[in-house]
Design a protein around this motif. Structure first.
Motif, PDB file in Angstrom:
ATOM      1  N   ARG A 253     159.890  74.556 -61.810  1.00 17.44           N
ATOM      2  CA  ARG A 253     159.192  75.848 -61.639  1.00 17.44           C
ATOM      3  C   ARG A 253     158.021  75.659 -60.684  1.00 17.44           C
ATOM      4  O   ARG A 253     157.216  74.737 -60.834  1.00 17.44           O
ATOM      5  CB  ARG A 253     158.701  76.341 -63.002  1.00 17.44           C
ATOM      6  CG  ARG A 253     158.002  77.704 -62.996  1.00 17.44           C
ATOM      7  CD  ARG A 253     157.727  78.113 -64.436  1.00 17.44           C
ATOM      8  NE  ARG A 253     157.112  79.415 -64.552  1.00 17.44           N
ATOM      9  CZ  ARG A 253     155.791  79.626 -64.587  1.00 17.44           C
ATOM     10  NH1 ARG A 253     154.953  78.597 -64.520  1.00 17.44           N
ATOM     11  NH2 ARG A 253     155.327  80.854 -64.690  1.00 17.44           N
ATOM     12  N   ALA A 259     153.529  84.463 -56.601  1.00 25.46           N
ATOM     13  CA  ALA A 259     154.981  84.280 -56.599  1.00 25.46           C
ATOM     14  C   ALA A 259     155.390  83.097 -57.471  1.00 25.46           C
ATOM     15  O   ALA A 259     154.741  82.051 -57.481  1.00 25.46           O
ATOM     16  CB  ALA A 259     155.488  84.058 -55.174  1.00 25.46           C
ATOM     17  N   TYR A 261     158.830  80.828 -58.252  1.00 29.10           N
ATOM     18  CA  TYR A 261     160.213  80.568 -57.880  1.00 29.10           C
ATOM     19  C   TYR A 261     160.654  79.222 -58.449  1.00 29.10           C
ATOM     20  O   TYR A 261     159.849  78.445 -58.938  1.00 29.10           O
ATOM     21  CB  TYR A 261     160.383  80.612 -56.352  1.00 29.10           C
ATOM     22  CG  TYR A 261     159.646  79.513 -55.606  1.00 29.10           C
ATOM     23  CD1 TYR A 261     160.313  78.336 -55.242  1.00 29.10           C
ATOM     24  CD2 TYR A 261     158.298  79.654 -55.270  1.00 29.10           C
ATOM     25  CE1 TYR A 261     159.644  77.336 -54.560  1.00 29.10           C
ATOM     26  CE2 TYR A 261     157.633  78.657 -54.582  1.00 29.10           C
ATOM     27  CZ  TYR A 261     158.306  77.487 -54.236  1.00 29.10           C
ATOM     28  OH  TYR A 261     157.644  76.509 -53.580  1.00 29.10           O
ATOM     29  N   TYR A 262     161.947  78.996 -58.402  1.00 30.02           N
ATOM     30  CA  TYR A 262     162.511  77.785 -59.002  1.00 30.02           C
ATOM     31  C   TYR A 262     163.328  77.015 -57.971  1.00 30.02           C
ATOM     32  O   TYR A 262     163.975  77.598 -57.106  1.00 30.02           O
ATOM     33  CB  TYR A 262     163.416  78.137 -60.198  1.00 30.02           C
ATOM     34  CG  TYR A 262     162.654  78.770 -61.343  1.00 30.02           C
ATOM     35  CD1 TYR A 262     162.133  77.992 -62.362  1.00 30.02           C
ATOM     36  CD2 TYR A 262     162.482  80.155 -61.387  1.00 30.02           C
ATOM     37  CE1 TYR A 262     161.448  78.580 -63.402  1.00 30.02           C
ATOM     38  CE2 TYR A 262     161.790  80.744 -62.428  1.00 30.02           C
ATOM     39  CZ  TYR A 262     161.275  79.946 -63.435  1.00 30.02           C
ATOM     40  OH  TYR A 262     160.588  80.518 -64.471  1.00 30.02           O
ATOM     41  N   GLU A 263     163.268  75.724 -58.103  1.00 30.26           N
ATOM     42  CA  GLU A 263     164.095  74.832 -57.291  1.00 30.26           C
ATOM     43  C   GLU A 263     165.022  74.056 -58.216  1.00 30.26           C
ATOM     44  O   GLU A 263     164.610  73.637 -59.301  1.00 30.26           O
ATOM     45  CB  GLU A 263     163.245  73.832 -56.503  1.00 30.26           C
ATOM     46  CG  GLU A 263     162.497  74.425 -55.338  1.00 30.26           C
ATOM     47  CD  GLU A 263     161.785  73.330 -54.552  1.00 30.26           C
ATOM     48  OE1 GLU A 263     162.462  72.535 -53.872  1.00 30.26           O
ATOM     49  OE2 GLU A 263     160.549  73.259 -54.667  1.00 30.26           O
TER      50      GLU A 263
END
Length: 315
Positions: A253, A259, A261-263
């Protein structure tokens, strides 16, 4: 049941006999009482009148690592119960025990090494895993014991036909994995170990209990199927499967301002993380040929979903 004090005395006597014969003898951890080495001969010894303990000992293959690679140990059972059966062991009953104990004492008195021919003790050879009108054909291969008889296999098949006993080649493997991987702040451990077997014909994997492997002679008239996947290819395939099974998808996370976002990333072990040992193994099956081919696992009694390719080579 052999009393503990009697067992201790028997172990001491066997140790003296083996030393008289030039063996380097050591006490071992249960269930083994002694281990001994003489030249290229490696020996494990159990003294017991317990049939359950003896059966486990008889059915287990013990190996030792040396300069020439893995070597299978001879197994010596000492028992004072004439009804005990150990088909895959050298067995000394009371008569053999008394004979070698006396000869050992004599050799020490006169200062001469005892000539001990293990494997020719005169003990009867008995079999309780498989019996029909055929006897062993002298071929000894590491295999799972045959526990399903021909008639039972033919009944399970449910089709007319005569069953033929075949031994399918596998590669028994043990692996140990160490190390870890990392993605962002998350660590993934690859520590673990396990066993299994790879079919040396079609490359499928199965679960197997290595403690059940025996090396007794296979029944007369049975067929031993040749490997189609060699050891190097099996090593490569098993290692690849292990790497895939241990690969983990890691999700990280990230927050940047407002913002989120996830990788995601797959984290896999390196080949150097995995230590793999391979040994030859054969699994017995009954093949019944009628209008169709049906195969029954001769160890478990299970019906195989896909029959073996009938075009494979035999020894």
């Amino acid at each position: 049941m052999m009393e503990q004090r009697i067992r201790e005395k028997a172990v001491k006597a066997i140790s003296d006999i083996l030393k008289s014969a030039g063996y380097d003898v050591h006490h071992a951890s249960p269930p083994i009482d002694l281990s001994a080495v003489s030249g290229s001969t490696f020996l494990v010894v159990v003294c017991s009148d317990d049939q359950e303990e003896v059966t486990r000992f008889s059915e287990t293959e013990y190996t030792v690592k040396g300069e020439q690679g893995e070597k299978i140990c001879e197994k010596l059972l000492v028992t004072f119960d004439p009804g005990i059966e150990a088909p895959d062991c050298i067995v000394w009953y009371a008569e053999e025990f008394a004979r070698y104990a006396g000869e050992g004492i004599l050799s020490r008195v006169i200062g001469r090494q005892l000539l001990l021919q293990l494997g020719d003790s005169g003990a009867p050879v008995r079999s309780h895993e498989y019996s029909d009108d055929q006897t062993g054909n002298g071929i000894k291969i590491p295999h799972l014991p045959v526990r399903v008889h021909r008639e039972e296999a033919e009944d399970k098949a449910g089709v007319p036909g005569v069953a033929t006993l075949k031994f399918l080649p596998y590669w028994l493997y043990r692996y140990t994995s160490r190390g870890s991987g990392k993605f962002k702040e998350q660590d993934v451990s690859f520590d673990g170990s396990g066993v299994g077997a790879l079919n040396a014909i079609n490359g499928s994997l199965i679960e197997v209990d290595p403690d059940t492997v025996t090396r007794r002679s296979i029944p007369q008239g049975s067929e031993v199927i040749k490997h189609q996947i060699d050891k190097d290819a099996a090593d490569e395939k098993i290692t690849g499967i292990l790497i895939t099974s241990m690969t983990r998808k890691v999700r990280a996370r990230q927050v940047k301002g407002d913002a989120i976002y996830y990788e995601e990333k797959n984290v896999a072990p390196e080949r150097s993380n995995i230590a793999l040992e391979l040994r030859e193994l054969f699994i017995p099956i009954w093949q019944i040929k009628g209008k169709k081919i049906v195969e029954i696992n001769a160890h478990t009694g299970e019906r195989l979903r896909e029959p073996m390719d009938d075009g494979v080579e035999v020894f």
